[in-house]
Scaffold this motif. Structure first.
Motif, short mmCIF file in Angstrom:
data_model
loop_
_atom_site.label_atom_id
_atom_site.label_comp_id
_atom_site.label_asym_id
_atom_site.label_seq_id
_atom_site.Cartn_x
_atom_site.Cartn_y
_atom_site.Cartn_z
N VAL A 82 18.62 -88.69 79.27
CA VAL A 82 17.82 -89.46 80.24
C VAL A 82 17.29 -90.74 79.59
O VAL A 82 17.37 -91.82 80.17
CB VAL A 82 16.67 -88.61 80.82
CG1 VAL A 82 15.70 -89.46 81.61
CG2 VAL A 82 17.23 -87.49 81.68
N LEU A 83 16.77 -90.61 78.38
CA LEU A 83 16.21 -91.78 77.70
C LEU A 83 17.26 -92.82 77.37
O LEU A 83 17.02 -94.02 77.52
CB LEU A 83 15.49 -91.35 76.42
CG LEU A 83 14.26 -90.46 76.60
CD1 LEU A 83 13.71 -90.04 75.24
CD2 LEU A 83 13.19 -91.15 77.43
N LEU A 93 8.53 -87.80 64.92
CA LEU A 93 9.93 -88.15 64.73
C LEU A 93 10.06 -89.59 64.23
O LEU A 93 10.88 -89.88 63.36
CB LEU A 93 10.71 -87.94 66.03
CG LEU A 93 12.22 -88.11 65.96
CD1 LEU A 93 12.83 -87.27 64.84
CD2 LEU A 93 12.84 -87.75 67.30
N ARG A 94 9.25 -90.47 64.76
CA ARG A 94 9.26 -91.87 64.29
C ARG A 94 8.87 -91.93 62.81
O ARG A 94 9.47 -92.64 62.02
CB ARG A 94 8.33 -92.73 65.13
CG ARG A 94 8.43 -94.22 64.81
CD ARG A 94 7.58 -95.05 65.73
NE ARG A 94 7.95 -94.98 67.13
CZ ARG A 94 8.94 -95.65 67.69
NH1 ARG A 94 9.70 -96.44 66.98
NH2 ARG A 94 9.19 -95.53 68.98
N ARG A 95 7.86 -91.15 62.44
CA ARG A 95 7.42 -91.10 61.04
C ARG A 95 8.53 -90.56 60.14
O ARG A 95 8.80 -91.10 59.07
CB ARG A 95 6.17 -90.24 60.91
CG ARG A 95 5.49 -90.35 59.57
CD ARG A 95 4.16 -89.59 59.51
NE ARG A 95 3.26 -89.96 60.59
CZ ARG A 95 2.72 -89.10 61.46
NH1 ARG A 95 2.95 -87.81 61.36
NH2 ARG A 95 1.92 -89.52 62.41
N ALA A 96 9.20 -89.50 60.59
CA ALA A 96 10.30 -88.92 59.81
C ALA A 96 11.44 -89.93 59.64
O ALA A 96 12.02 -90.03 58.55
CB ALA A 96 10.81 -87.65 60.48
N ALA A 97 11.73 -90.66 60.68
CA ALA A 97 12.80 -91.67 60.59
C ALA A 97 12.40 -92.78 59.62
O ALA A 97 13.22 -93.23 58.82
CB ALA A 97 13.09 -92.25 61.97
N ALA A 98 11.14 -93.20 59.67
CA ALA A 98 10.66 -94.25 58.77
C ALA A 98 10.68 -93.79 57.31
O ALA A 98 10.90 -94.60 56.40
CB ALA A 98 9.25 -94.67 59.15
N ALA A 120 16.30 -96.26 69.00
CA ALA A 120 16.50 -96.59 70.42
C ALA A 120 15.95 -95.48 71.31
O ALA A 120 15.29 -95.75 72.33
CB ALA A 120 17.98 -96.82 70.70
N VAL A 121 16.21 -94.24 70.93
CA VAL A 121 15.69 -93.10 71.69
C VAL A 121 14.17 -93.09 71.66
O VAL A 121 13.51 -92.88 72.70
CB VAL A 121 16.27 -91.78 71.16
CG1 VAL A 121 15.56 -90.58 71.75
CG2 VAL A 121 17.77 -91.71 71.43
N LEU A 122 13.59 -93.33 70.50
CA LEU A 122 12.13 -93.32 70.39
C LEU A 122 11.49 -94.45 71.18
O LEU A 122 10.45 -94.26 71.81
CB LEU A 122 11.72 -93.39 68.91
CG LEU A 122 12.03 -92.14 68.11
CD1 LEU A 122 11.86 -92.40 66.62
CD2 LEU A 122 11.16 -90.98 68.56
N ARG A 131 8.91 -94.49 78.52
CA ARG A 131 8.75 -93.46 79.58
C ARG A 131 7.36 -92.85 79.54
O ARG A 131 6.75 -92.59 80.58
CB ARG A 131 9.79 -92.35 79.42
CG ARG A 131 11.19 -92.75 79.74
CD ARG A 131 11.44 -92.66 81.25
NE ARG A 131 12.79 -93.13 81.54
CZ ARG A 131 13.61 -92.55 82.37
NH1 ARG A 131 13.25 -91.47 83.02
NH2 ARG A 131 14.80 -93.06 82.57
N ALA A 132 6.86 -92.58 78.34
CA ALA A 132 5.53 -91.98 78.23
C ALA A 132 4.45 -92.95 78.73
O ALA A 132 3.53 -92.55 79.43
CB ALA A 132 5.25 -91.58 76.78
#
Length: 119
Positions: free
Chosen positions: A49-50, A86-91, A105-107, A113-114
């Motif tokens: 969806v995102l 999840l953003r922190r883990a990616a960083a 892109a998903v984040l 959406r949020a």
């Protein structure tokens, strides 16, 4: 076909990063009811969806999850800070270099959406 799409949306490497970040389910005090739907199936449907930009109600039934369940879990995980973790883990480099642009892109879409839901 849905398995191929699912593995492209959420690769095994990405799922290995995401799975431990998902908050545990609340214990239902009354017991009974239906079993909780698989987190991976829900996460994959959310990513669809995102990333596609489609409305929640247009989620294909072939994902094997219902729209209300997916949307409810998106809200639950948003409220519990999954996207922030999840953003922190990616960083911090938890995601592979092949997936970093995809997860960003998903984040970004999850944030939009949020924010839309909150207004």
């Amino acid at each position: 076909m849905i398995e191929q799409l699912s593995s492209r949306l959420v690769s095994p490497n990405l799922w290995a990063v995401v799975e431990p970040l998902i908050p545990p389910a609340k214990v239902r005090r009354q017991g009974g009811g239906r079993g909780r739907v698989c987190n991976r199936a829900i996460f994959t449907a959310i990513v669809f969806v995102l990333s596609s930009g489609c409305a929640w109600r247009h989620l294909p039934a072939s994902f094997g999850v219902t729209v209300p369940t997916v949307h409810r879990r998106f809200q639950e995980w948003t409220d519990l800070g999954l996207w922030v973790r999840l953003r922190r883990a990616a960083a911090e480099g938890a995601c592979g270099t092949d997936e970093i642009d995809w997860i960003r892109a998903v984040l970004d879409a999850a944030d939009r959406r949020a924010a839309k839901a909150a207004s």
